[in-house]
Design an enzyme around this catalytic site. Sequence first.
Site, PDB file in Angstrom:
ATOM      1  CG  ASP A 199      -9.795 -11.349   6.771  1.00 44.73           C
ATOM      2  OD1 ASP A 199      -9.424 -10.161   6.848  1.00 44.73           O
ATOM      3  OD2 ASP A 199      -9.009 -12.314   6.712  1.00 44.73           O
ATOM      4  CD  GLU A 264      -9.324  -7.322   3.987  1.00 46.40           C
ATOM      5  OE1 GLU A 264      -8.424  -6.615   4.457  1.00 46.40           O
ATOM      6  OE2 GLU A 264      -9.418  -8.554   4.211  1.00 46.40           O
TER       7      GLU A 264
END
Length: 539
Positions: A199, A264
């Site tokens: 993330d 990401e």
Amino acid sequence: MREWWRDAVIYQVYPRSFQDDNGDGVGDLKGITRRLPHIAQLGADCIWLSPIFTSPQKDMGYDVSDYTGIDPLFGTLDDFDALIARAHELGLKVITDQVLSHTSDQHPWFKESRVSRDNPKSDWYVWADPLPDGSPPTNWHSHFGGPAWEFDPGRGQYYLHNFLAAQPDLNFHNPDVVDAIIDTCKFWLDRGLDGFRLDTVNYYFHDQDLRSNPPAQTRPQVMATDLYGMQQNIYNKTRPENLGFLERLRKLTDQYGEIMMVGEVGEMGRRSIEIMGEYTAGSSRLHMAYSFAMLGPDFSVDHFRSCIEGFQAGAPDGHPKWSFSNHDVPRHVSRWSEYAVSDEAMARFACAMLMSFEGTVGIYQGEELGQTETELVYEELTDPPALRFWPAVKGRDGCRTPMVWEHDAPNAGFSDGTPWLPVKAPQAARSVDLQEADSDSILHFYREAIAFRKSQSALREGATTFVTLPEPLLAFHRQSDAQTITCVFNLSKDTHEIKLSGDATLIGPHLANLDGSKLTLPGNGFAYLTHDGALTLSV
């Protein structure tokens, strides 16, 4: 030997909304395990689990309070182990979200850090004194509105948070923090996990000199929570030290064989493609990366071509992952509806286009049903930005509503209890059981398209060369050692004709008509063409 992830189809499971097996209205690990055959039958190679770790759930699990524990909401470590075992039986790899840039403010590390300025973990988070007038140390913004700094009276200092104030940022400049994070990743690899989805992978380090960001060069159309976009965010993220940490993490994963890390990249526009390239270059950083480049409203030949060619130019030895939907953005069938003949037509078109792209592709749960964005009222919301800025911001709940399994069952088969987000009639109408019974459904189309991609070497591993055609016609060749396939897509509602110079044959799923040298594409039409020699296209 070619690594498994290079042409994989990765299916994202949002655990809260996939399947509830204990009746509390929230999806759980046992429910996911029960439904794994659906994913395997689809043809996916890997599942990505959004956060399942211990958390106060202020940001739906992206605020972790224990990196090595399963939140009781989802089950136990035994349930996790059982899920991994069943997935592997079905030939599925499993990766999990690793939220490493920040923790929950309930994490024991932060609780200790905030007690004083001289305790053993005092420097584990990003703390700074107020400016002389008491204002925050920099002008950095939070993604969820307001300054990225929260004043803590106990320490008399501010701490950094790029998201909620309940999500303080770790200080990756402290080697003890890095060691601790590496240890938590090792914990999951030792349990048989096949990799990580990282993330906000470009947010780990901040500028140690705490320099304020300059204003954006082009003023964006600012929404209520988009003050972030009014700055060039060069000091609060994407710092050069990030690469060193990724290389450290890659050394760990390389010890475990066929592990994959996908990052990401939290950035928009062309810059996101550049970062994807930088973070996947060579073989010592991420295995692959994705950005929000294809997760926004842009829907044009120039946009898709510039994303792919931009990555090719920036990282000729890197590897991309492309997807159109996830848990943070409106579902693409609704997002691109102005370009669609119908929702069903857009669902098929987007699937066919995504399966033709070079690299790894991602599917978000429900995408294989042609699922649309759920319309919610304020009283049904759970997402922090939406609760704060409604109605200017609708938030992310609309793409997170439960998976629909059986049309006539309570809550479409998701739960016997009251679901954490409602199941509404337009979504229930796209249930798995109804689509299983219809051989012409979106679900069957996804299975066909994925199987076709896997059966063609050009689509699995072929290089991409674009053909220049006017908007709204996107065309490119995919060429492997064994074959060449030309992919053509009509990004509009209108019918378009293309002239072919050379013999070609329509193969695979298509919405087109080939009459000699004339290819006709209806609105949202698409075609895969195979040919022995050179094939040129013109209008």
